[in-house]
Design a protein around this motif. Structure first.
Motif, short mmCIF file in Angstrom:
data_model
loop_
_atom_site.label_atom_id
_atom_site.label_comp_id
_atom_site.label_asym_id
_atom_site.label_seq_id
_atom_site.Cartn_x
_atom_site.Cartn_y
_atom_site.Cartn_z
N TRP A 132 0.84 -1.19 0.00
CA TRP A 132 0.00 0.00 0.00
C TRP A 132 0.88 1.24 0.00
CZ3 TRP A 132 -0.42 4.24 3.13
CH2 TRP A 132 -1.53 5.04 2.91
N ASN A 133 0.44 2.28 -0.71
CA ASN A 133 1.09 3.58 -0.63
C ASN A 133 0.01 4.65 -0.63
OD1 ASN A 133 0.53 4.50 -3.36
ND2 ASN A 133 2.03 3.00 -4.03
N THR A 136 -2.53 4.89 -3.69
CA THR A 136 -3.20 3.68 -4.17
C THR A 136 -4.62 3.96 -4.63
OG1 THR A 136 -1.85 2.32 -2.72
CG2 THR A 136 -3.87 1.35 -3.54
N HIS A 137 -5.41 4.68 -3.86
CA HIS A 137 -6.82 4.89 -4.18
C HIS A 137 -7.10 6.32 -4.64
CE1 HIS A 137 -7.55 0.94 -2.61
NE2 HIS A 137 -7.00 1.28 -1.46
#
Length: 183
Positions: A132-133, A136-137
């Motif tokens: 995750w970073n 991501t979204h």
């Protein structure tokens, strides 16, 4: 830029025995100070022994301190850790403060050799979803946007601001209960 990192061992961050999760165990098992009693290069080590060694021993009861005088040899420190690693440091012409700083550095080390990290994160149970970073979204339009951008700057689906709400409340109270001038 230096290429010295190419010759370092590579690996992942390791914590010895999950140290610090329930209790802290100092990893420095013993330290040996080797020095000459009359050589000029050993003066800082001798000054440290005369003035600061007793305080160091009181503050670190889990560490054994050995003093090894030897003739016509350069001074050094040998640190031995609980995992079996040994670290050697030449103390030739160190001042008393430098000896104290290096000794406190060795006390706070884990004894794991200095290494080049392959990754900044490591887990024994990797996720199949990937790492995750913060991006991501995020919406992909942000990648090509030119700033300042009026569309992206607008708050999305938000009602009136707090100031606008206070103005509306004030207007409603003015209509219901107008202030009557006193004569």
């Amino acid at each position: 830029m230096s290429n010295s990192h190419l010759f370092l061992q590579s690996g992942f961050i390791r914590t010895p025995l999950q140290n610090g999760l329930g209790r802290y165990i100092p990893q420095l098992q013993r330290i040996t100070l080797k020095f000459c009693k009359n050589q000029g290069g050993s003066r800082g080590v001798r000054d440290f022994i005369e003035s600061d060694l007793m305080d160091f021993a009181k503050n670190n009861p889990g560490t054994v301190v050995y003093l090894k005088p030897r003739r016509h040899r350069s001074p050094c420190m040998v640190a031995e850790y609980l995992n079996g690693e040994r670290e050697y440091l030449s103390c030739h012409e160190f001042s008393r403060d430098e000896v104290h700083k290096w000794l406190s550095y060795m006390c706070t080390r884990s004894g794991i050799p200095v290494m080049r990290f392959r990754k900044y994160q490591h887990t024994d149970y990797p996720s199949i979803q990937g790492v995750w970073n913060p991006f991501t979204h995020q919406a992909p339009e942000i990648n090509l946007a030119q700033y300042p951008n009026d569309i992206l700057s607008k708050p999305a689906n938000q009602g009136p601001t707090a100031t606008e709400q206070l103005i509306e409340i004030f207007k409603k109270t003015q209509i219901k209960d107008p202030i009557k001038p006193e004569h």
